[in-house]
Design an enzyme around this catalytic site. Sequence first.
Site: not given
Ligand code: KDG
Ligand code: MG
Length: 403
Positions: A148, A160, A211, A213, A237, A263, A284, A340, A403
């Site tokens: 990634r 991020y 990602d 985010h 992602e 996630e 995920r 991951e 975030w």
């Molecule tokens: O606790 C939050 C994290 O696990 C997250 O921000 C990590 O986005 C993430 C990832 O893809 O690992």
């Molecule tokens: Mg993530």
Amino acid sequence: MLEIKEAKVIVTCPGRNFVTLKLMTNEGVYGIGDATLNGRELAVATYLNDHIIPCLIGRDAHQIEDTWQYLYRGSYWRKGPVTMTAIAAVDMALWDIKGKVANLPLYQLFGGKSRDRVMVYGHANGRTIEETTEQVGTYLDLGYHAIRAQTGIPGLSSTYGVSKDKLFYEPADSSLPTENIWSTEKYLDHIPHLFQRLRDQYGFDVHLLHDVHHRLTPIEAGRLGKLLEPYRLFWLEDAVSADNQESFRLIRQHTVTPLAVGEIFNTLWDCQHLIQEQLIDYIRATVVHAGGLTHLRRIADFAALYNVRTGCHGATDLSPVCMGAALNFDIAIPNFGIQEYMRHLPETEEVFPHAYHFEKGFLYPGDSPGHGVDIDEEKAKQYPYQRAYLPVNRLADGSMHNW
Ligand code: KDG
Ligand code: MG
């Protein structure tokens, strides 16, 4: 009857906070489950101590399904990250017990291996495209086949996924949330250059992931997916927040870049439409935040009907206990995609001895009975809980953003 006789919640901070549930039986066999919810750890510890453990004592440790239903339906208040993480911890611990009693690793109880090894990806990140490119090289040297890539954005002081630690990932960095500033315009202008640079340097043999985010709107995500098509990502992602599952329909209309999300999902209901309408390619959700192995297997089976593969979350805040459980799941299910894997600090590894190991871009769950992860309670006591929050994000005008 194999009875649950005693239960305890262990909160420890060997480099970061982890919450672990330990269930002991009348026959001396015990099992452990991860109950870590980053930044909200004590809420799950309380839920377990005050509301779940009293109901577990005296129950048949073999009745995993019934216990799951009892905790889910029986609480009346369903779903949500706290409830589902607590249920997951119980579920993992019960599967661990069952595996130990059978003297078999969990993947054998799930039907045996569907593959020999589990492909993993790690996070390469840097403040600049040059730094990230170098980091991708480091991961390639470690034998990774999937990486990634995240980079700092010119004009933004923090972004991020860009962290000082390169093999660990720890965004929960402060006893009160730090505040970041975000600009979608700057981000969208910069990211395609990163992937162009990576493909120029390393070619197309390595899988590259990215990602977002949860930062874009669906139409912005469609644009990014389209811009990244020439670089053939393994996945994009969390392109948008998935509160509204229909958002993904708009992204799909504009790009063939594969999409991953989930996630922060807790149940199948969070991704039912995403899967059924084939709006995503990878789901995920992972063991600890999606109700344990019992529920995650249900999500994976449903996803298999629609050609959606798994890509379990595995950042550093998911404990080795969750990783051990996830690997037994990954190696057994037919529609595994990728796992991951962000490493844990040496202190964490000491507190949680485990059977799994990494070799040349793959993880192997090992053959210990159960999920193959234990907790050293004496060592855990040396690392008391420390309050730590994930950051928050604002736009330049001060508005709150994801975030
Ligand atoms: O606790 C939050 C994290 O696990 C997250 O921000 C990590 O986005 C993430 C990832 O893809 O690992
Ligand atoms: Mg993530």
